[in-house]
Design an enzyme around this catalytic site. Sequence first.
Site, short mmCIF file in Angstrom:
data_model
loop_
_atom_site.label_atom_id
_atom_site.label_comp_id
_atom_site.label_asym_id
_atom_site.label_seq_id
_atom_site.Cartn_x
_atom_site.Cartn_y
_atom_site.Cartn_z
CB SER A 20 -43.16 -54.47 43.29
OG SER A 20 -42.99 -53.65 42.18
CG ASP A 312 -43.01 -50.87 35.58
OD1 ASP A 312 -42.76 -49.66 35.41
OD2 ASP A 312 -42.83 -51.44 36.68
NE ARG A 343 -38.92 -48.26 31.09
CZ ARG A 343 -39.16 -48.92 32.23
NH1 ARG A 343 -40.35 -48.90 32.78
NH2 ARG A 343 -38.17 -49.59 32.81
#
Length: 426
Positions: A20, A312, A343
């Site tokens: 990021s 994440d 996911r």
Amino acid sequence: MIINSIKNIKGNVCVPGDKSISHRAIMLGALSKGITNIKGFLMGEDCLSTISCFREMGITIDIDDSLVTVHGKGLHGLKKPNKELYVGNSGTTLRLLSGLLAPQEFDCILTGDDSIKSRPMRRIIEPLTKMGANIVSIGNNDKAPLKITGSNLHNITYESLVSSAQVKSCIILASLYTENETKIIEPALSRNHTELMLNYFGGNITIHDSTIISTPVAELYGKDIIVPGDISSAAFLIVACLITKNSELLIRDVGINPTRDGIIRVLKSMNANISLLNEKVINGELVADIKVKSSNLKGTIIDKDIIPTLIDEIPVIAVAACFAEGKTIIKDAAELKVKESNRIEAMVTELSKMNADILATEDGMIISHSPQLTGTTVNSYNDHRVAMSLAVAGLAAQGTTEILDSSCIDISFPSFYDLLKNISNL
Ligand code: S3P
């Protein structure tokens, strides 16, 4: 990728730079006046996509070993690209660039790979349109490719339904080109790297709880950036160390920004032996060395405001949960369904193949203690975080685990396999 079960992990390592922060260093460097030198930039495919988009818009970016130099041209220095901007697999590039391109004096098309073309873009189209942007989903399905025609934008107050740093950062970048302050309210604070870095470059962003106020400034000024190690990459090594007996690991210089450190807080609440050493602030970001030892984990409940701070890491937390006594319940995490893959479905399907006791729910998963995992062939769904999470499960499973389509790890952690090999004892 083939993973065999290991005896333990021992090592003293660094992980690659934060994804990021690497993206934002290129973007804000390009929009600043003067030079931005970036040390520790993540040479992963997503961040390289950001570099190629900015080169396409006339920004000179030199790469010399591990040093990246951005020759910024100021807030009004981008030029119309000669072709479509291709973001590959990178949601961050696509969503942040949309905010930045909406107020430019040219039009362009943003596109990417099949995964990116299936991800929701309504979440950025709506606020940008409210600001006066002309942004259209070419397939008329609220997905990429997006056509953006530069327009004059105005400030807004926007209450977002999702806690998403990509949505928030998209609006913040657009707000740099308005006259008055823009307010963004999130359900819970998402990662704040854009805010921190903008202020570091001379911007004017204030944060009050989960409300962000962006006040435009005349110019930003390039500065040197040191990118800390990515906690999302460190997460795989941390869990690998925790779930294998007699393991000990030191991971140096990892970013532990409080909007990203949810995994540390959750694992500690699961009885993990983790300590943070040498804490310091580097270009506005909190950094520390992370010391980990194998631990007898206990199940927990993960929900509400902590979710954006570990979104994440949930795939690898699901792996840790298999080795935790009792039940681990993950709720309020429906966002997992719209990441590089679904996911929830990916982790539940593949860990079940390895004999895990794991159930999918509407907005998360329920995982029961299932320490006897068995190696088998599993799918990565071309999702880097799914591939590496399954590899970590494979280290502690009996036999051999084969992860299909594992080259996707190059998105965020190209050295994953070699690093793992170096610290693993068979
Ligand atoms: C990112 C924000 C998160 C995260 C992604 C990177 C960023 O996405 O999942 O990997 O750099 O802003 P959302 O903002 O969609 O939650």
